[in-house]
Design an enzyme around this catalytic site. Structure first.
Site, mmCIF file in Angstrom:
data_model
loop_
_atom_site.group_PDB
_atom_site.id
_atom_site.type_symbol
_atom_site.label_atom_id
_atom_site.label_comp_id
_atom_site.label_asym_id
_atom_site.label_seq_id
_atom_site.Cartn_x
_atom_site.Cartn_y
_atom_site.Cartn_z
ATOM 1 N N LYS A 1 2.299 -3.680 6.539
ATOM 2 C CA LYS A 1 2.598 -3.993 5.250
ATOM 3 C C LYS A 1 3.818 -3.857 5.146
ATOM 4 O O LYS A 1 4.627 -4.359 4.453
ATOM 5 C CB LYS A 1 1.855 -2.735 4.572
ATOM 6 N N SER B 1 0.955 -1.151 -0.156
ATOM 7 C CA SER B 1 0.097 -0.075 0.229
ATOM 8 C C SER B 1 0.935 1.395 -0.019
ATOM 9 O O SER B 1 2.121 1.276 0.582
ATOM 10 C CB SER B 1 -0.782 0.004 1.271
ATOM 11 N N TYR C 1 -1.849 -0.922 11.092
ATOM 12 C CA TYR C 1 -1.822 -1.521 9.565
ATOM 13 C C TYR C 1 -0.783 -1.263 8.935
ATOM 14 O O TYR C 1 -0.233 -2.100 7.859
ATOM 15 C CB TYR C 1 -3.257 -0.804 8.995
HETATM 16 P P1 NAD Z 1 -11.036 -6.178 1.471
HETATM 17 O O1 NAD Z 1 -11.420 -6.188 3.106
HETATM 18 O O2 NAD Z 1 -12.452 -5.978 0.598
HETATM 19 O O3 NAD Z 1 -10.619 -7.677 1.082
HETATM 20 C C1 NAD Z 1 -9.755 -8.452 2.003
HETATM 21 C C2 NAD Z 1 -10.382 -9.707 1.970
HETATM 22 O O4 NAD Z 1 -9.563 -10.559 2.689
HETATM 23 C C3 NAD Z 1 -11.547 -9.855 2.600
HETATM 24 O O5 NAD Z 1 -12.475 -10.577 1.619
HETATM 25 C C4 NAD Z 1 -11.567 -10.325 3.839
HETATM 26 O O6 NAD Z 1 -12.650 -11.293 4.355
HETATM 27 C C5 NAD Z 1 -10.219 -11.257 3.524
HETATM 28 N N1 NAD Z 1 -9.525 -11.801 4.707
HETATM 29 C C6 NAD Z 1 -8.970 -10.942 5.789
HETATM 30 N N2 NAD Z 1 -8.360 -11.533 6.459
HETATM 31 C C7 NAD Z 1 -8.239 -12.997 5.966
HETATM 32 C C8 NAD Z 1 -7.658 -14.316 6.688
HETATM 33 N N3 NAD Z 1 -6.890 -14.255 7.726
HETATM 34 N N4 NAD Z 1 -7.814 -15.447 5.908
HETATM 35 C C9 NAD Z 1 -8.835 -15.265 4.809
HETATM 36 N N5 NAD Z 1 -9.275 -14.378 4.523
HETATM 37 C C10 NAD Z 1 -8.897 -13.102 5.048
HETATM 38 O O7 NAD Z 1 -9.943 -5.098 1.048
HETATM 39 P P2 NAD Z 1 -9.468 -4.655 -0.319
HETATM 40 O O8 NAD Z 1 -9.701 -3.275 -0.381
HETATM 41 O O9 NAD Z 1 -10.058 -5.588 -1.476
HETATM 42 O O10 NAD Z 1 -7.911 -4.909 -0.167
HETATM 43 C C11 NAD Z 1 -7.356 -6.061 -0.514
HETATM 44 C C12 NAD Z 1 -5.892 -5.816 0.064
HETATM 45 O O11 NAD Z 1 -5.180 -4.700 -0.475
HETATM 46 C C13 NAD Z 1 -5.520 -5.717 1.415
HETATM 47 O O12 NAD Z 1 -4.582 -6.423 1.806
HETATM 48 C C14 NAD Z 1 -5.437 -4.388 1.741
HETATM 49 O O13 NAD Z 1 -4.564 -4.144 2.835
HETATM 50 C C15 NAD Z 1 -4.639 -3.970 0.463
HETATM 51 N N6 NAD Z 1 -4.913 -2.576 -0.023
HETATM 52 C C16 NAD Z 1 -6.247 -2.208 0.050
HETATM 53 C C17 NAD Z 1 -6.275 -0.783 -0.512
HETATM 54 C C18 NAD Z 1 -7.813 -0.024 -0.289
HETATM 55 O O14 NAD Z 1 -7.842 1.204 -0.102
HETATM 56 N N7 NAD Z 1 -8.689 -0.946 -0.717
HETATM 57 C C19 NAD Z 1 -5.055 0.181 -0.485
HETATM 58 C C20 NAD Z 1 -3.823 -0.408 -0.377
HETATM 59 C C21 NAD Z 1 -3.852 -1.782 -0.215
HETATM 60 C C1 WQD Z 2 -8.774 10.418 1.149
HETATM 61 C C2 WQD Z 2 -9.088 11.679 1.344
HETATM 62 C C3 WQD Z 2 -9.272 12.291 3.691
HETATM 63 C C4 WQD Z 2 -13.106 10.269 4.132
HETATM 64 C C5 WQD Z 2 -6.513 5.194 3.112
HETATM 65 C C6 WQD Z 2 -5.546 4.455 3.856
HETATM 66 C C7 WQD Z 2 -4.358 3.887 2.927
HETATM 67 C C8 WQD Z 2 -5.014 3.047 1.900
HETATM 68 C C9 WQD Z 2 -6.096 3.714 1.245
HETATM 69 C C10 WQD Z 2 -4.853 0.796 2.254
HETATM 70 C C11 WQD Z 2 -8.004 12.302 2.587
HETATM 71 C C12 WQD Z 2 -10.611 12.673 2.929
HETATM 72 C C13 WQD Z 2 -11.983 10.780 3.854
HETATM 73 C C14 WQD Z 2 -14.034 11.387 4.773
HETATM 74 C C15 WQD Z 2 -12.911 12.965 3.631
HETATM 75 N N1 WQD Z 2 -5.627 1.791 2.175
HETATM 76 N N2 WQD Z 2 -11.791 12.161 3.428
HETATM 77 N N3 WQD Z 2 -13.571 12.570 4.468
HETATM 78 O O1 WQD Z 2 -6.578 8.403 3.801
HETATM 79 O O2 WQD Z 2 -5.741 8.354 1.502
HETATM 80 O O3 WQD Z 2 -5.752 6.374 2.479
HETATM 81 O O4 WQD Z 2 -7.183 4.369 2.164
HETATM 82 O O5 WQD Z 2 -3.948 0.442 2.361
HETATM 83 O O6 WQD Z 2 -3.534 2.838 3.726
HETATM 84 O O7 WQD Z 2 -4.696 5.254 4.542
HETATM 85 O O8 WQD Z 2 -7.993 7.457 1.810
HETATM 86 O O9 WQD Z 2 -10.317 7.539 1.380
HETATM 87 O O10 WQD Z 2 -9.544 7.581 3.667
HETATM 88 O O11 WQD Z 2 -8.943 9.669 2.319
HETATM 89 O O12 WQD Z 2 -12.755 14.153 3.751
HETATM 90 O O13 WQD Z 2 -15.122 10.961 5.017
HETATM 91 O O14 WQD Z 2 -10.658 11.974 1.486
HETATM 92 O O15 WQD Z 2 -9.075 13.279 4.619
HETATM 93 O O16 WQD Z 2 -7.804 13.478 2.169
HETATM 94 P P1 WQD Z 2 -6.418 7.615 2.591
HETATM 95 P P2 WQD Z 2 -9.365 8.045 2.418
#
Ligand code: NAD
Ligand code: WQD
Length: 348
Positions: A157, A129, A153
Protein backbone atom coordinates in the site's frame (compact mmCIF):
# COMPACT_ATOMS: atom_id res chain seq x y z
CA UNK A 1 -23.37 10.45 -21.88
CA UNK A 2 -22.99 9.01 -18.37
CA UNK A 3 -19.36 8.67 -17.28
CA UNK A 4 -17.84 5.19 -17.66
CA UNK A 5 -15.85 3.91 -14.71
CA UNK A 6 -13.47 0.96 -14.74
CA UNK A 7 -13.63 -0.86 -11.39
CA UNK A 8 -10.79 -3.31 -10.75
CA UNK A 9 -11.58 -5.94 -8.11
CA UNK A 10 -15.26 -5.07 -8.50
CA UNK A 11 -16.43 -8.61 -7.70
CA UNK A 12 -14.93 -8.37 -4.20
CA UNK A 13 -16.42 -7.17 -0.93
CA UNK A 14 -15.94 -3.40 -1.11
CA UNK A 15 -15.90 -3.37 -4.92
CA UNK A 16 -19.34 -5.00 -5.28
CA UNK A 17 -20.95 -2.51 -2.89
CA UNK A 18 -19.31 0.40 -4.69
CA UNK A 19 -20.38 -0.86 -8.11
CA UNK A 20 -23.98 -0.96 -6.90
CA UNK A 21 -23.83 2.62 -5.61
CA UNK A 22 -22.28 3.72 -8.93
CA UNK A 23 -25.04 2.07 -10.96
CA UNK A 24 -27.74 3.57 -8.75
CA UNK A 25 -26.24 6.98 -9.52
CA UNK A 26 -26.32 6.31 -13.27
CA UNK A 27 -22.65 5.67 -13.93
CA UNK A 28 -21.70 3.05 -16.51
CA UNK A 29 -19.44 0.44 -14.93
CA UNK A 30 -16.98 -2.08 -16.31
CA UNK A 31 -15.66 -4.55 -13.73
CA UNK A 32 -12.43 -6.47 -14.15
CA UNK A 33 -11.56 -9.15 -11.61
CA UNK A 34 -9.59 -12.42 -11.75
CA UNK A 35 -12.03 -13.93 -9.17
CA UNK A 36 -9.08 -15.06 -7.01
CA UNK A 37 -10.96 -14.02 -3.85
CA UNK A 38 -14.49 -13.58 -5.14
CA UNK A 39 -17.26 -15.08 -7.20
CA UNK A 40 -19.04 -13.86 -10.31
CA UNK A 41 -22.28 -14.37 -8.37
CA UNK A 42 -21.66 -11.07 -6.58
CA UNK A 43 -21.58 -9.26 -9.94
CA UNK A 44 -24.82 -10.96 -10.97
CA UNK A 45 -26.48 -9.98 -7.70
CA UNK A 46 -25.34 -6.36 -8.02
CA UNK A 47 -26.88 -6.32 -11.49
CA UNK A 48 -30.18 -7.55 -10.07
CA UNK A 49 -30.16 -5.08 -7.16
CA UNK A 50 -29.56 -2.22 -9.60
CA UNK A 51 -32.71 -3.25 -11.55
CA UNK A 52 -32.95 -1.06 -14.72
CA UNK A 53 -29.42 0.33 -14.26
CA UNK A 54 -28.02 -3.20 -14.15
CA UNK A 55 -27.74 -3.07 -17.94
CA UNK A 56 -24.97 -0.46 -17.49
CA UNK A 57 -22.70 -3.07 -15.90
CA UNK A 58 -20.32 -5.40 -17.71
CA UNK A 59 -17.80 -7.89 -16.35
CA UNK A 60 -14.46 -9.20 -17.65
CA UNK A 61 -12.57 -11.99 -15.93
CA UNK A 62 -9.07 -10.65 -16.22
CA UNK A 63 -5.86 -10.44 -14.19
CA UNK A 64 -4.45 -6.93 -13.99
CA UNK A 65 -0.97 -8.23 -14.67
CA UNK A 66 -2.16 -9.34 -18.11
CA UNK A 67 -1.13 -6.14 -19.91
CA UNK A 68 -2.31 -7.14 -23.41
CA UNK A 69 -5.80 -8.05 -22.10
CA UNK A 70 -6.06 -4.69 -20.31
CA UNK A 71 -4.80 -2.90 -23.43
CA UNK A 72 -7.52 -4.60 -25.47
CA UNK A 73 -10.17 -3.47 -22.99
CA UNK A 74 -8.96 0.15 -23.11
CA UNK A 75 -8.99 0.02 -26.92
CA UNK A 76 -12.64 -1.00 -26.88
CA UNK A 77 -13.88 1.41 -24.19
CA UNK A 78 -13.06 4.99 -23.22
CA UNK A 79 -12.90 5.20 -19.42
CA UNK A 80 -13.49 8.49 -17.61
CA UNK A 81 -11.86 7.22 -14.41
CA UNK A 82 -10.65 4.07 -12.67
CA UNK A 83 -11.43 2.85 -9.15
CA UNK A 84 -8.71 0.38 -8.26
CA UNK A 85 -9.66 -2.19 -5.59
CA UNK A 86 -7.95 -5.28 -7.03
CA UNK A 87 -5.36 -6.65 -4.66
CA UNK A 88 -4.60 -9.28 -2.05
CA UNK A 89 -5.31 -8.17 1.51
CA UNK A 90 -4.50 -10.84 4.09
CA UNK A 91 -1.85 -9.39 6.40
CA UNK A 92 -0.72 -12.78 7.83
CA UNK A 93 -0.51 -14.42 4.41
CA UNK A 94 1.58 -11.52 3.16
CA UNK A 95 4.18 -12.29 5.85
CA UNK A 96 4.36 -15.92 4.64
CA UNK A 97 4.28 -15.07 0.92
CA UNK A 98 5.70 -11.56 0.43
CA UNK A 99 6.58 -12.13 -3.23
CA UNK A 100 3.00 -13.11 -4.04
CA UNK A 101 1.85 -9.79 -2.55
CA UNK A 102 4.52 -7.67 -4.24
CA UNK A 103 3.83 -9.34 -7.57
CA UNK A 104 0.06 -9.16 -7.43
CA UNK A 105 -0.46 -5.77 -5.79
CA UNK A 106 2.49 -3.78 -7.11
CA UNK A 107 2.90 -5.33 -10.56
CA UNK A 108 -0.88 -5.33 -11.01
CA UNK A 109 -0.95 -1.59 -10.30
CA UNK A 110 2.02 -0.84 -12.57
CA UNK A 111 0.31 -2.72 -15.38
CA UNK A 112 -2.90 -0.73 -14.81
CA UNK A 113 -1.20 2.68 -14.62
CA UNK A 114 0.79 1.98 -17.80
CA UNK A 115 -2.33 1.20 -19.81
CA UNK A 116 -4.16 4.20 -18.32
CA UNK A 117 -1.25 6.47 -19.30
CA UNK A 118 -1.17 5.00 -22.83
CA UNK A 119 -4.83 5.86 -23.26
CA UNK A 120 -4.80 9.27 -21.58
CA UNK A 121 -7.04 8.08 -18.73
CA UNK A 122 -5.57 10.03 -15.84
CA UNK A 123 -8.17 9.90 -13.07
CA UNK A 124 -7.69 7.29 -10.36
CA UNK A 125 -9.18 6.39 -6.99
CA UNK A 126 -7.04 3.85 -5.12
CA UNK A 127 -7.89 1.59 -2.14
CA UNK A 128 -5.26 2.34 0.43
CA UNK A 129 -5.60 1.37 4.06
CA UNK A 130 -5.26 2.49 7.66
CA UNK A 131 -2.47 -0.10 7.77
CA UNK A 132 -0.17 2.67 6.42
CA UNK A 133 -0.32 4.25 9.92
CA UNK A 134 1.15 1.07 11.48
CA UNK A 135 0.87 1.19 15.28
CA UNK A 136 -0.03 4.86 15.64
CA UNK A 137 1.56 6.75 18.53
CA UNK A 138 -1.29 9.23 18.53
CA UNK A 139 -4.98 8.76 17.69
CA UNK A 140 -6.98 9.81 15.84
CA UNK A 141 -4.81 9.20 12.76
CA UNK A 142 -4.74 12.23 10.50
CA UNK A 143 -3.63 12.13 6.88
CA UNK A 144 -0.37 13.70 8.08
CA UNK A 145 0.38 11.01 10.69
CA UNK A 146 3.69 9.16 10.11
CA UNK A 147 3.50 6.33 7.58
CA UNK A 148 5.08 2.94 8.22
CA UNK A 149 4.80 -0.59 6.86
CA UNK A 150 4.28 -3.29 9.47
CA UNK A 151 3.76 -6.14 6.98
CA UNK A 152 4.50 -6.90 3.31
CA UNK A 153 0.80 -6.17 2.63
CA UNK A 154 1.17 -2.75 4.24
CA UNK A 155 4.36 -2.17 2.25
CA UNK A 156 2.46 -2.76 -1.01
CA UNK A 157 0.00 0.00 0.00
CA UNK A 158 2.83 2.40 0.88
CA UNK A 159 4.72 1.66 -2.35
CA UNK A 160 1.59 2.14 -4.47
CA UNK A 161 0.81 5.42 -2.69
CA UNK A 162 4.36 6.59 -3.48
CA UNK A 163 4.04 5.42 -7.10
CA UNK A 164 0.89 7.49 -7.43
CA UNK A 165 2.55 10.60 -5.98
CA UNK A 166 5.51 10.10 -8.35
CA UNK A 167 3.22 9.64 -11.34
CA UNK A 168 1.42 12.89 -10.53
CA UNK A 169 4.77 14.73 -10.16
CA UNK A 170 5.87 13.38 -13.55
CA UNK A 171 2.61 14.36 -15.23
CA UNK A 172 0.46 16.92 -13.36
CA UNK A 173 -2.51 16.14 -15.59
CA UNK A 174 -3.11 13.10 -13.38
CA UNK A 175 -5.70 13.40 -10.62
CA UNK A 176 -5.41 10.74 -7.95
CA UNK A 177 -7.25 10.10 -4.70
CA UNK A 178 -5.82 7.65 -2.19
CA UNK A 179 -8.56 6.48 0.15
CA UNK A 180 -7.30 5.05 3.44
CA UNK A 181 -10.05 2.75 4.70
CA UNK A 182 -10.27 1.87 8.37
CA UNK A 183 -12.24 -1.32 9.20
CA UNK A 184 -15.03 -1.97 6.67
CA UNK A 185 -17.85 -4.17 8.01
CA UNK A 186 -21.55 -4.84 7.40
CA UNK A 187 -23.31 -5.48 4.14
CA UNK A 188 -25.87 -3.97 1.81
CA UNK A 189 -29.21 -3.67 3.72
CA UNK A 190 -30.86 -6.04 1.20
CA UNK A 191 -28.73 -8.89 2.57
CA UNK A 192 -28.13 -9.93 -1.06
CA UNK A 193 -24.42 -8.97 -1.22
CA UNK A 194 -21.81 -9.04 1.54
CA UNK A 195 -18.35 -10.24 2.52
CA UNK A 196 -17.50 -13.85 1.69
CA UNK A 197 -13.89 -14.58 2.63
CA UNK A 198 -12.39 -17.87 1.46
CA UNK A 199 -11.10 -20.15 4.23
CA UNK A 200 -10.82 -19.16 7.89
CA UNK A 201 -11.59 -15.44 8.26
CA UNK A 202 -8.74 -13.23 9.50
CA UNK A 203 -10.92 -10.28 10.40
CA UNK A 204 -13.16 -9.88 13.41
CA UNK A 205 -16.65 -9.49 11.95
CA UNK A 206 -16.52 -12.25 9.31
CA UNK A 207 -15.38 -14.57 12.11
CA UNK A 208 -18.17 -13.42 14.46
CA UNK A 209 -20.69 -13.96 11.67
CA UNK A 210 -19.49 -17.52 11.09
CA UNK A 211 -19.79 -18.29 14.81
CA UNK A 212 -23.34 -16.91 14.76
CA UNK A 213 -24.41 -19.21 11.91
CA UNK A 214 -22.79 -22.24 13.56
CA UNK A 215 -19.80 -22.65 11.23
CA UNK A 216 -17.28 -22.00 14.05
CA UNK A 217 -17.65 -22.77 17.73
CA UNK A 218 -16.22 -19.64 19.38
CA UNK A 219 -14.49 -16.34 18.75
CA UNK A 220 -10.94 -16.04 20.02
CA UNK A 221 -10.46 -12.57 21.50
CA UNK A 222 -6.88 -11.54 20.83
CA UNK A 223 -5.65 -9.56 23.80
CA UNK A 224 -7.46 -8.54 26.98
CA UNK A 225 -4.71 -6.45 28.56
CA UNK A 226 -4.61 -3.40 26.29
CA UNK A 227 -4.88 0.07 27.85
CA UNK A 228 -8.45 0.46 26.63
CA UNK A 229 -11.76 0.63 28.52
CA UNK A 230 -12.26 -3.13 28.63
CA UNK A 231 -8.73 -4.32 27.75
CA UNK A 232 -9.55 -5.38 24.15
CA UNK A 233 -8.30 -3.73 20.94
CA UNK A 234 -10.07 -0.64 19.61
CA UNK A 235 -10.77 -0.02 15.91
CA UNK A 236 -12.75 2.33 13.69
CA UNK A 237 -15.44 0.17 12.05
CA UNK A 238 -17.18 1.68 9.03
CA UNK A 239 -20.30 0.45 7.23
CA UNK A 240 -19.37 -0.80 3.77
CA UNK A 241 -22.19 1.22 2.16
CA UNK A 242 -20.81 4.43 3.71
CA UNK A 243 -17.40 3.42 2.38
CA UNK A 244 -18.87 2.81 -1.08
CA UNK A 245 -20.45 6.27 -1.02
CA UNK A 246 -17.03 7.71 -0.17
CA UNK A 247 -15.89 6.53 -3.62
CA UNK A 248 -18.67 8.43 -5.34
CA UNK A 249 -17.63 11.54 -3.40
CA UNK A 250 -14.03 10.95 -4.51
CA UNK A 251 -15.09 10.61 -8.16
CA UNK A 252 -16.85 13.98 -7.94
CA UNK A 253 -13.71 15.49 -6.43
CA UNK A 254 -11.75 14.24 -9.45
CA UNK A 255 -13.87 16.56 -11.60
CA UNK A 256 -12.35 19.61 -9.89
CA UNK A 257 -9.34 21.21 -11.51
CA UNK A 258 -5.80 20.51 -10.29
CA UNK A 259 -6.47 18.40 -7.24
CA UNK A 260 -3.13 16.59 -7.68
CA UNK A 261 -2.65 13.44 -5.62
CA UNK A 262 -4.49 13.55 -2.30
CA UNK A 263 -5.05 11.21 0.63
CA UNK A 264 -8.27 10.87 2.63
CA UNK A 265 -9.19 8.73 5.62
CA UNK A 266 -12.51 6.93 5.38
CA UNK A 267 -13.67 5.91 8.85
CA UNK A 268 -16.25 7.12 11.35
CA UNK A 269 -13.85 8.84 13.72
CA UNK A 270 -15.08 6.59 16.56
CA UNK A 271 -13.25 3.75 18.27
CA UNK A 272 -15.04 0.54 19.31
CA UNK A 273 -13.52 -2.34 21.29
CA UNK A 274 -13.75 -6.02 20.34
CA UNK A 275 -16.11 -6.71 23.26
CA UNK A 276 -18.34 -3.73 22.39
CA UNK A 277 -18.57 -4.97 18.83
CA UNK A 278 -19.43 -8.53 19.93
CA UNK A 279 -22.11 -7.17 22.27
CA UNK A 280 -23.65 -5.08 19.49
CA UNK A 281 -23.67 -8.10 17.18
CA UNK A 282 -25.29 -10.30 19.85
CA UNK A 283 -28.01 -7.69 20.27
CA UNK A 284 -28.61 -7.40 16.51
CA UNK A 285 -28.67 -11.15 15.91
CA UNK A 286 -30.13 -12.50 19.13
CA UNK A 287 -27.28 -15.07 19.05
CA UNK A 288 -24.80 -15.72 21.83
CA UNK A 289 -21.17 -15.56 20.64
CA UNK A 290 -19.03 -17.85 22.81
CA UNK A 291 -15.64 -16.28 23.53
CA UNK A 292 -12.20 -17.71 24.20
CA UNK A 293 -9.97 -15.10 25.80
CA UNK A 294 -6.46 -15.28 24.43
CA UNK A 295 -3.15 -13.42 24.21
CA UNK A 296 -2.45 -10.54 21.82
CA UNK A 297 -2.21 -11.30 18.09
CA UNK A 298 1.36 -10.52 16.95
CA UNK A 299 1.52 -7.25 15.05
CA UNK A 300 -1.78 -5.83 16.37
CA UNK A 301 -2.05 -2.19 17.40
CA UNK A 302 -3.83 -1.24 20.60
CA UNK A 303 -6.06 1.53 19.31
CA UNK A 304 -6.64 2.83 15.77
CA UNK A 305 -9.26 5.32 14.66
CA UNK A 306 -9.50 8.01 12.05
CA UNK A 307 -9.65 11.77 11.91
CA UNK A 308 -12.31 12.30 9.23
CA UNK A 309 -12.46 16.09 9.03
CA UNK A 310 -10.46 16.27 5.79
CA UNK A 311 -12.88 13.92 3.98
CA UNK A 312 -15.87 15.80 5.42
CA UNK A 313 -14.47 19.17 4.35
CA UNK A 314 -13.05 18.35 0.94
CA UNK A 315 -15.12 15.39 -0.25
CA UNK A 316 -18.34 16.56 1.42
CA UNK A 317 -18.68 13.01 2.70
CA UNK A 318 -19.74 11.81 6.13
CA UNK A 319 -20.63 8.30 7.31
CA UNK A 320 -24.31 7.79 8.07
CA UNK A 321 -24.30 4.48 9.94
CA UNK A 322 -23.22 3.42 13.42
CA UNK A 323 -22.27 0.00 14.80
CA UNK A 324 -25.92 -0.92 15.38
CA UNK A 325 -26.65 -0.70 11.63
CA UNK A 326 -23.33 -2.37 10.78
CA UNK A 327 -24.23 -5.38 12.95
CA UNK A 328 -27.86 -5.44 11.78
CA UNK A 329 -26.82 -5.58 8.12
CA UNK A 330 -23.96 -8.02 8.74
CA UNK A 331 -26.45 -10.38 10.42
CA UNK A 332 -29.06 -9.89 7.69
CA UNK A 333 -26.47 -10.97 5.09
CA UNK A 334 -25.13 -13.83 7.26
CA UNK A 335 -28.52 -15.27 8.15
CA UNK A 336 -29.70 -15.19 4.52
CA UNK A 337 -26.37 -16.50 3.15
CA UNK A 338 -24.70 -18.59 5.88
CA UNK A 339 -22.23 -19.93 3.31
CA UNK A 340 -21.74 -16.65 1.49
CA UNK A 341 -22.03 -17.03 -2.28
CA UNK A 342 -20.98 -20.67 -2.10
CA UNK A 343 -22.30 -23.98 -0.87
CA UNK A 344 -21.28 -25.64 2.41
CA UNK A 345 -18.93 -28.00 0.55
CA UNK A 346 -16.90 -25.15 -0.94
CA UNK A 347 -16.36 -23.37 2.36
CA UNK A 348 -14.19 -24.66 5.21
P1 NAD B 1 -11.65 -8.54 -1.78
O1 NAD B 1 -10.60 -9.61 -1.73
O2 NAD B 1 -13.03 -8.91 -1.44
O3 NAD B 1 -11.64 -7.82 -3.21
C1 NAD B 1 -10.47 -7.68 -3.99
C2 NAD B 1 -10.79 -8.23 -5.37
O4 NAD B 1 -9.65 -8.06 -6.21
C3 NAD B 1 -11.14 -9.70 -5.36
O5 NAD B 1 -12.38 -9.88 -6.02
C4 NAD B 1 -10.00 -10.37 -6.11
O6 NAD B 1 -10.43 -11.51 -6.82
C5 NAD B 1 -9.52 -9.24 -7.01
N1 NAD B 1 -8.11 -9.32 -7.42
C6 NAD B 1 -7.02 -9.50 -6.64
N2 NAD B 1 -5.92 -9.47 -7.39
C7 NAD B 1 -6.28 -9.26 -8.67
C8 NAD B 1 -5.59 -9.14 -9.90
N3 NAD B 1 -4.26 -9.25 -9.96
N4 NAD B 1 -6.29 -8.93 -11.03
C9 NAD B 1 -7.66 -8.82 -10.99
N5 NAD B 1 -8.36 -8.95 -9.85
C10 NAD B 1 -7.69 -9.17 -8.70
O7 NAD B 1 -11.13 -7.36 -0.81
P2 NAD B 1 -11.88 -6.05 -0.33
O8 NAD B 1 -12.07 -6.17 1.14
O9 NAD B 1 -13.03 -5.76 -1.19
O10 NAD B 1 -10.72 -5.00 -0.56
C11 NAD B 1 -10.64 -4.19 -1.72
C12 NAD B 1 -9.40 -3.31 -1.63
O11 NAD B 1 -9.48 -2.53 -0.44
C13 NAD B 1 -8.09 -4.08 -1.55
O12 NAD B 1 -7.11 -3.39 -2.28
C14 NAD B 1 -7.75 -4.03 -0.06
O13 NAD B 1 -6.36 -4.10 0.15
C15 NAD B 1 -8.29 -2.67 0.32
N6 NAD B 1 -8.64 -2.57 1.75
C16 NAD B 1 -9.48 -3.49 2.31
C17 NAD B 1 -9.78 -3.39 3.66
C18 NAD B 1 -10.66 -4.42 4.33
O14 NAD B 1 -10.58 -4.57 5.55
N7 NAD B 1 -11.52 -5.13 3.61
C19 NAD B 1 -9.24 -2.35 4.42
C20 NAD B 1 -8.40 -1.43 3.81
C21 NAD B 1 -8.10 -1.55 2.47
C1 WQD C 1 -9.93 -6.05 14.61
C2 WQD C 1 -9.80 -6.30 16.10
C3 WQD C 1 -8.11 -7.92 16.65
C4 WQD C 1 -10.06 -11.36 14.80
C5 WQD C 1 -6.96 -5.54 9.36
C6 WQD C 1 -5.75 -5.19 8.55
C7 WQD C 1 -5.87 -3.78 8.04
C8 WQD C 1 -7.18 -3.57 7.28
C9 WQD C 1 -8.35 -4.03 8.09
C10 WQD C 1 -6.73 -4.03 4.98
C11 WQD C 1 -8.34 -6.42 16.58
C12 WQD C 1 -9.48 -8.43 17.05
C13 WQD C 1 -9.78 -10.08 15.26
C14 WQD C 1 -10.36 -12.38 15.75
C15 WQD C 1 -10.07 -10.76 17.54
N1 WQD C 1 -7.22 -4.36 6.09
N2 WQD C 1 -9.77 -9.80 16.59
N3 WQD C 1 -10.36 -12.02 17.08
O1 WQD C 1 -6.34 -5.99 12.45
O2 WQD C 1 -7.67 -3.83 12.66
O3 WQD C 1 -7.04 -4.64 10.46
O4 WQD C 1 -8.13 -5.37 8.55
O5 WQD C 1 -6.10 -3.06 4.68
O6 WQD C 1 -4.76 -3.58 7.22
O7 WQD C 1 -4.60 -5.31 9.39
O8 WQD C 1 -8.78 -5.87 11.72
O9 WQD C 1 -10.72 -7.33 11.93
O10 WQD C 1 -8.42 -8.37 11.94
O11 WQD C 1 -9.16 -7.02 13.90
O12 WQD C 1 -10.06 -10.51 18.74
O13 WQD C 1 -10.62 -13.53 15.40
O14 WQD C 1 -10.39 -7.58 16.41
O15 WQD C 1 -7.15 -8.30 17.59
O16 WQD C 1 -8.27 -5.84 17.84
P1 WQD C 1 -7.37 -5.10 11.91
P2 WQD C 1 -9.30 -7.22 12.29
Amino acid sequence: MAPTILVTGGAGYIGSHTVLQLLLRDFRVVVVDNLYNSSETSVQRVKELATQSGRNLSFHKLDLRDGPALEKLFLSTRFDAVIHFAGLKAVGESVQKPLLYFDNNINGTISLLKVMANHGCKKLVFSSSATVYGWPEKVPCTEESPLVATSPYGRTKLVIEEMCRDQYCADPEWKIILLRYFNPVGAHPSGYIGEDPHGIPNNLMPFVQQVAVGRRSALTVYGTDYSTNDGTGVRDYIHVVDLADGHIAALHKLDESSIGCREYNLGTGKGTSVLEMVKAFEKASGKKIPLVMSGRRPGDAEMVYAAIEKAARELKWKPKYGIEEMCRDQWNWASKNPYGYGSPRNNH
